[in-house]
Design a protein around this motif. Structure first.
Motif, PDB file in Angstrom:
ATOM      1  N   GLU A   1       6.941  -4.595  -7.734  1.00  0.00           N
ATOM      2  CA  GLU A   1       6.666  -3.688  -8.847  1.00  0.00           C
ATOM      3  C   GLU A   1       5.299  -3.031  -8.692  1.00  0.00           C
ATOM      4  N   ARG A   2       4.340  -3.817  -8.242  1.00  0.00           N
ATOM      5  CA  ARG A   2       2.974  -3.302  -8.173  1.00  0.00           C
ATOM      6  C   ARG A   2       2.693  -2.515  -6.906  1.00  0.00           C
ATOM      7  N   PHE A   3       3.253  -2.982  -5.778  1.00  0.00           N
ATOM      8  CA  PHE A   3       2.872  -2.396  -4.504  1.00  0.00           C
ATOM      9  C   PHE A   3       3.997  -1.627  -3.807  1.00  0.00           C
ATOM     10  N   MET A   4       5.229  -2.172  -3.817  1.00  0.00           N
ATOM     11  CA  MET A   4       6.297  -1.573  -3.033  1.00  0.00           C
ATOM     12  C   MET A   4       6.685  -0.190  -3.551  1.00  0.00           C
ATOM     13  N   ILE A   5       6.877  -0.067  -4.855  1.00  0.00           N
ATOM     14  CA  ILE A   5       7.311   1.225  -5.398  1.00  0.00           C
ATOM     15  C   ILE A   5       6.321   2.335  -5.076  1.00  0.00           C
ATOM     16  N   PRO A   6       5.008   2.160  -5.295  1.00  0.00           N
ATOM     17  CA  PRO A   6       4.073   3.224  -4.910  1.00  0.00           C
ATOM     18  C   PRO A   6       4.095   3.537  -3.412  1.00  0.00           C
ATOM     19  N   MET A   7       4.275   2.499  -2.565  1.00  0.00           N
ATOM     20  CA  MET A   7       4.279   2.723  -1.120  1.00  0.00           C
ATOM     21  C   MET A   7       5.482   3.538  -0.663  1.00  0.00           C
ATOM     22  N   MET A   8       6.547   3.565  -1.456  1.00  0.00           N
ATOM     23  CA  MET A   8       7.755   4.285  -1.068  1.00  0.00           C
ATOM     24  C   MET A   8       7.757   5.739  -1.534  1.00  0.00           C
TER      25      MET A   8
END
Length: 340
Positions: free
Chosen positions: A261-268
């Motif tokens: 939620e914190r890191f993966m979504i922004p990285m995509m």
């Protein structure tokens, strides 16, 4: 039952999804190692060009234009391989499609189409291949994903299809082993790979998507696939992140939820506007003949220490020993200089 697999140079190999990405990289690598190839994809003109190029280099290839979502098409592939080569020794189900976006934004029609290709395409290929391989022996290799073990946000239906592929593959493997069938069944689970996956995917996001790092070169996955064609293996992870993701999914799933939620979504997400939504290969083939798309801000890794250690333990061990000796020599030289 101990399963014996042939060397690649003695094999006939069926490869689906052979006109781009991992499928194309695998076809080229297998051709260099003198396997005879049956290449499968929807794009017949691209297939013809690939076969012509490989045949000019001394390989022996043929192609069958087919949509793996159609069982009759997949049966034509097997029939053509038997007619031309007398059969096949390895069958690689690599073809796949993708959809980016929140699950609520993706129409059910698109979800069904993705499952038709990613799941039913694997089922069709596996069942048809198994009938032949049970009599003659060989390898069935299915393309899963790190999302087979751990679902990824914004790739919900894709993750679901790869979960389904894992469940089907694991069940089929057990059934064939119980029968004593001479068939090796392997599930290959890559992390992010620099292919045309993003460019070919249908996108329902407000921006252009990207794969989370680290991103690996297609040859890393191709090498793992071909290793499984010669060596019976249950699973092969491509990239250490795929292995860590699978382990984390079992040991600390809720923590992994929060991390994604914190890191993966922004990285995509990129900062680029989305391309035309109709520019995808969900229902028809699009740009082919390319292994890589170019990972942009995430340049691909040409090597995975983890995957190499699993698939080529002797070579990796020798490299690690050599690196250790070199490091020891360097430290000794520094120590001598300090003493002088």
């Amino acid at each position: 039952m101990r399963i014996q697999l042939k060397a690649l140079a003695d094999q006939v190999m069926v490869i689906t999804g052979a006109t781009s990405g991992i499928g194309l990289a695998t076809a080229r690598m297998a051709a260099r190692r003198r396997a005879r190839l049956v290449l499968v994809a929807r794009n017949e003109s691209a297939l013809r060009l690939i076969c012509d190029d490989l045949n000019m280099l001394g390989a022996e290839t043929m192609h069958v234009a087919a949509d793996v979502a159609n069982e009759a098409d997949v049966q034509r592939v097997a029939d053509a391989a038997i007619e031309r080569f007398g059969g096949f020794d390895s069958w690689l189900n690599i073809a796949g499609v993708g959809i980016f976006g929140k699950s609520e934004a993706v129409p059910a029609e698109d979800m069904r189409r993705l499952f038709d290709v990613n799941f039913w395409g694997v089922v069709h290929g596996s069942m048809i291949a198994a009938r032949h391989l049970k009599k003659h022996g060989g390898a069935l290799i299915n393309m899963g994903s790190e999302t087979s073990d751990r679902a990824v946000p914004l790739l919900g239906i894709y993750s679901a299809s790869k979960h389904a592929v894992k469940g089907f593959t694991d069940s089929l493997r057990t059934e064939l082993e119980e029968e004593g069938a001479p068939v090796s069944v392997t599930l290959v689970k890559p992390a992010s790979v620099d292919t045309m996956f993003v460019a070919h995917a249908k996108n329902y996001m407000e921006v252009e998507p990207q794969l989370p790092p680290p991103v690996y070169a297609p040859d890393v996955a191709a090498d793992a696939l071909l290793y499984a064609a010669e060596h019976p293996m249950r699973d092969v992870y491509v990239g250490s992140r795929a292995r860590l993701s699978g382990t984390g999914a079992h040991l600390m799933p809720r923590l992994l939820d929060k991390g994604m939620e914190r890191f993966m979504i922004p990285m995509m997400k990129t900062d680029r506007p989305p391309r035309d939504r109709d520019d995808n290969n969900l229902y028809s083939s699009s740009t082919d003949l390319m292994e890589r798309a170019g990972a942009g801000s995430n340049p691909p890794r040409e090597f995975s220490v983890y995957t190499s250690a699993v698939t080529h333990p002797r070579t990796t061990g020798a490299v690690m020993v050599g690196a250790g000796l070199a490091l020891a020599a360097l430290l000794q030289m520094r120590r001598q200089r300090t003493q002088q």
